[in-house]
Design a protein around this motif. Structure first.
Motif, mmCIF file in Angstrom:
data_model
loop_
_atom_site.group_PDB
_atom_site.id
_atom_site.type_symbol
_atom_site.label_atom_id
_atom_site.label_comp_id
_atom_site.label_asym_id
_atom_site.label_seq_id
_atom_site.Cartn_x
_atom_site.Cartn_y
_atom_site.Cartn_z
ATOM 1 N N PHE A 61 113.026 50.141 32.083
ATOM 2 C CA PHE A 61 111.638 50.052 33.016
ATOM 3 C C PHE A 61 111.841 48.714 34.199
ATOM 4 C CE2 PHE A 61 107.602 48.485 34.367
ATOM 5 C CZ PHE A 61 107.066 49.634 35.080
ATOM 6 N N ALA A 62 112.366 47.855 33.736
ATOM 7 C CA ALA A 62 112.566 46.824 34.884
ATOM 8 C C ALA A 62 113.459 47.095 35.797
ATOM 9 C CB ALA A 62 113.059 45.698 34.013
ATOM 10 N N ALA A 63 114.568 47.811 35.514
ATOM 11 C CA ALA A 63 115.478 48.107 36.582
ATOM 12 C C ALA A 63 114.781 49.507 37.459
ATOM 13 C CB ALA A 63 116.880 48.729 35.890
ATOM 14 N N ALA A 64 114.453 50.380 36.708
ATOM 15 C CA ALA A 64 113.689 51.465 37.275
ATOM 16 C C ALA A 64 112.576 51.050 38.391
ATOM 17 C CB ALA A 64 113.222 52.469 36.251
ATOM 18 N N SER A 65 111.663 50.072 37.804
ATOM 19 C CA SER A 65 110.820 49.731 38.601
ATOM 20 C C SER A 65 110.964 48.994 39.870
ATOM 21 C CB SER A 65 109.471 49.023 37.653
ATOM 22 O OG SER A 65 110.040 47.768 37.306
ATOM 23 N N ARG A 66 112.126 48.206 39.687
ATOM 24 C CA ARG A 66 112.634 47.385 40.968
ATOM 25 C C ARG A 66 112.823 48.387 41.893
ATOM 26 N NH1 ARG A 66 114.639 44.095 37.236
ATOM 27 N NH2 ARG A 66 116.636 45.157 37.058
ATOM 28 N N ALA A 67 113.835 49.441 41.552
ATOM 29 C CA ALA A 67 114.303 50.372 42.635
ATOM 30 C C ALA A 67 112.830 51.166 43.236
ATOM 31 C CB ALA A 67 115.024 51.578 41.940
ATOM 32 N N ALA A 68 111.843 51.544 42.221
ATOM 33 C CA ALA A 68 110.569 52.276 42.752
ATOM 34 C C ALA A 68 109.837 51.408 43.801
ATOM 35 C CB ALA A 68 109.886 52.660 41.485
ATOM 36 N N ALA A 69 109.719 50.158 43.242
ATOM 37 C CA ALA A 69 108.859 49.221 44.136
ATOM 38 C C ALA A 69 109.623 48.935 45.702
ATOM 39 C CB ALA A 69 108.618 47.918 43.577
ATOM 40 N N ALA A 70 111.017 49.050 45.709
ATOM 41 C CA ALA A 70 111.799 48.876 46.868
ATOM 42 C C ALA A 70 111.425 50.093 47.746
ATOM 43 C CB ALA A 70 113.060 48.654 46.532
ATOM 44 N N GLN A 71 111.521 51.242 47.168
ATOM 45 C CA GLN A 71 111.101 52.503 47.897
ATOM 46 C C GLN A 71 109.628 52.557 48.198
ATOM 47 O OE1 GLN A 71 113.403 54.721 48.686
ATOM 48 N NE2 GLN A 71 111.894 55.699 49.950
ATOM 49 N N LEU A 72 108.720 52.034 47.496
ATOM 50 C CA LEU A 72 107.153 52.163 47.924
ATOM 51 C C LEU A 72 107.255 51.097 49.112
ATOM 52 C CD1 LEU A 72 104.499 53.033 47.715
ATOM 53 C CD2 LEU A 72 104.009 51.303 45.845
ATOM 54 N N GLU A 73 107.785 49.930 48.967
ATOM 55 C CA GLU A 73 107.712 49.087 50.345
ATOM 56 C C GLU A 73 108.305 49.789 51.449
ATOM 57 O OE1 GLU A 73 105.976 45.871 50.427
ATOM 58 O OE2 GLU A 73 105.327 46.617 48.578
ATOM 59 N N ARG A 74 109.367 50.448 51.456
ATOM 60 C CA ARG A 74 110.107 51.131 52.542
ATOM 61 C C ARG A 74 108.552 52.041 53.164
ATOM 62 N NH1 ARG A 74 112.250 56.057 53.008
ATOM 63 N NH2 ARG A 74 113.708 56.294 54.944
ATOM 64 N N TYR A 75 107.986 53.038 52.111
ATOM 65 C CA TYR A 75 107.039 53.744 52.750
ATOM 66 C C TYR A 75 106.040 52.968 53.359
ATOM 67 C CZ TYR A 75 108.852 57.090 49.325
ATOM 68 O OH TYR A 75 109.810 58.332 48.573
ATOM 69 N N LYS A 76 105.680 51.682 52.713
ATOM 70 C CA LYS A 76 104.587 50.924 53.371
ATOM 71 C C LYS A 76 105.113 50.496 55.019
ATOM 72 C CE LYS A 76 102.431 49.012 49.507
ATOM 73 N NZ LYS A 76 102.059 48.147 48.509
ATOM 74 N N ARG A 77 106.385 50.428 55.189
ATOM 75 C CA ARG A 77 106.682 50.117 56.405
ATOM 76 C C ARG A 77 106.594 51.174 57.467
ATOM 77 N NH1 ARG A 77 110.832 47.600 53.483
ATOM 78 N NH2 ARG A 77 112.375 49.200 53.928
ATOM 79 N N ILE A 78 106.757 52.510 56.852
ATOM 80 C CA ILE A 78 107.035 53.657 57.741
ATOM 81 C C ILE A 78 105.599 54.293 57.885
ATOM 82 C CG2 ILE A 78 107.902 55.924 57.863
ATOM 83 C CD1 ILE A 78 110.342 54.771 56.034
ATOM 84 N N TYR A 79 104.812 54.443 56.716
ATOM 85 C CA TYR A 79 103.643 55.196 56.839
ATOM 86 C C TYR A 79 102.609 54.009 56.648
ATOM 87 C CZ TYR A 79 106.898 58.946 55.594
ATOM 88 O OH TYR A 79 107.953 59.696 55.259
#
Length: 120
Positions: free
Chosen positions: A20-38
């Motif tokens: 979960f630690a590894a997967a949630s880091r990647a998920a959080a990075a993607q969500l931060e990307r969405y927050k920059r775009i949308y």
């Protein structure tokens, strides 16, 4: 980031804490990307945590697939069963679509008319 206890107790996920630690880091990075775009807003208190759990599950699935760990069947003693389902689309585009879909299940994601991320 979402805490493992939330994932385990509220989401009822089955990944180990390390997975979960590894997967949630990647998920959080993607969500931060969405927050920059949308414009990304959470309609409910736990919406972002729920989105991150769903996205982490997706990240974990694709990582397992990339490592050849998808289960295509099972065996119990002398009985075995294989899956006849077609193989899932494991392309980068399919992963991207699924991550966005998972985020959108719990979060409101939109662009303004000019295509610039702006909330308000």
């Amino acid at each position: 980031m979402v805490e493992y206890a939330f994932y385990r107790d509220v989401w009822k996920g089955e990944m180990t804490e390390q997975e979960f630690a590894a997967a949630s880091r990647a998920a959080a990075a993607q969500l931060e990307r969405y927050k920059r775009i949308y414009c990304v807003t959470a309609p409910e208190e736990d919406s972002e945590a729920m989105a991150l759990c769903a996205m982490a599950e997706t990240e974990h699935f694709y990582e397992a697939a990339e490592n050849g760990q998808l289960v295509g069947g099972m065996q119990l003693g002398s009985l075995s069963q294989t899956s006849a389902a077609p193989a899932p689309d494991l392309s980068a585009a399919a992963k991207s679509r699924e991550l966005y879909r998972c985020a959108g299940l719990y979060l409101d994601i939109r662009r303004n008319e000019q295509g610039v991320a702006a909330c308000g």
